[in-house]
Write a protein that holds these residues in place. Sequence first.
Motif, mmCIF file in Angstrom:
data_model
loop_
_atom_site.group_PDB
_atom_site.id
_atom_site.type_symbol
_atom_site.label_atom_id
_atom_site.label_comp_id
_atom_site.label_asym_id
_atom_site.label_seq_id
_atom_site.Cartn_x
_atom_site.Cartn_y
_atom_site.Cartn_z
ATOM 1 N N ILE A 1 0.835 -1.202 0.000
ATOM 2 C CA ILE A 1 0.000 0.000 0.000
ATOM 3 C C ILE A 1 0.870 1.252 0.000
ATOM 4 O O ILE A 1 0.614 2.201 -0.751
ATOM 5 C CB ILE A 1 -0.969 -0.014 1.199
ATOM 6 N N LEU B 1 0.990 4.052 -2.989
ATOM 7 C CA LEU B 1 0.720 5.482 -2.800
ATOM 8 C C LEU B 1 1.896 6.342 -3.246
ATOM 9 O O LEU B 1 1.707 7.381 -3.893
ATOM 10 C CB LEU B 1 0.357 5.760 -1.344
ATOM 11 N N TRP C 1 1.795 8.843 -6.477
ATOM 12 C CA TRP C 1 2.112 10.269 -6.356
ATOM 13 C C TRP C 1 3.202 10.653 -7.357
ATOM 14 O O TRP C 1 3.098 11.692 -8.017
ATOM 15 C CB TRP C 1 2.536 10.626 -4.926
ATOM 16 N N GLY D 1 -4.776 12.511 -4.820
ATOM 17 C CA GLY D 1 -5.031 11.907 -3.516
ATOM 18 C C GLY D 1 -6.416 11.287 -3.475
ATOM 19 O O GLY D 1 -6.610 10.173 -2.978
ATOM 20 N N GLY E 1 -6.621 7.214 -3.832
ATOM 21 C CA GLY E 1 -7.248 6.507 -2.716
ATOM 22 C C GLY E 1 -8.386 5.615 -3.178
ATOM 23 O O GLY E 1 -8.523 4.469 -2.725
ATOM 24 N N LEU F 1 -6.909 2.676 -5.078
ATOM 25 C CA LEU F 1 -6.297 1.755 -4.121
ATOM 26 C C LEU F 1 -7.359 0.893 -3.441
ATOM 27 O O LEU F 1 -7.197 -0.323 -3.314
ATOM 28 C CB LEU F 1 -5.479 2.517 -3.084
ATOM 29 N N LEU F 2 -8.466 1.501 -3.009
ATOM 30 C CA LEU F 2 -9.559 0.726 -2.414
ATOM 31 C C LEU F 2 -10.076 -0.339 -3.379
ATOM 32 O O LEU F 2 -10.300 -1.491 -2.990
ATOM 33 C CB LEU F 2 -10.715 1.642 -2.022
ATOM 34 N N HIS G 1 -13.503 14.064 -8.788
ATOM 35 C CA HIS G 1 -12.199 14.540 -8.318
ATOM 36 C C HIS G 1 -11.722 15.741 -9.139
ATOM 37 O O HIS G 1 -10.987 16.578 -8.620
ATOM 38 C CB HIS G 1 -11.153 13.419 -8.268
#
Length: 178
Positions: free
Chosen positions: A49, A53, A57, A99, A103, A106-107, A144
Amino acid sequence: MSELARQYPDYFPARPWKRVIATGIDGAMVWVLSAVAAVPGQAIQWGQILVFLLAWWVLRVAVVYRNKGQSLGHWLMDLRVIDQRGRTPLLQRLTQREGILGGLVLLALVAVDSGLGFAILLLVAPVIVDCSWAWINPRHNTLHDLISQTEIVVAYRGFSLDRKLIRLSQQIRAQRSK
């Protein structure tokens, strides 16, 4: 018509399917990079994880900031991220934008990787809701994008992967029909 469309009529909003492909390319690259940090037998892959991230980024914020609004996926699909002024967004806006999206992605990837049935639906739903706004909104903005006040537009530089694949498929069909 948005303020950006009035000020910069030569900026055309990107089609949602091109955005999905570009984000998919970036997401697949980041997921492959983060798979290196996976530890077999662990329920929660904290290292994976963290690597995801960080790689997200770097690819979606640092590279975009330094490359005139284009990540690798955006470059391949002739897209770029701009702000309300028609320029590459500031680092803070890009970090806010990615972000949120990172996120959600990633979920969704954690859900698919875990294979927990109903959890997959619950964890994939937010990214589907966020991106479905691109089909509803006339400027093809996602949630977003609306929150971070950015927009994805057609770029004048890139690899044109979509056009090359369409041309290749047409050539294959023409050869098969002979």
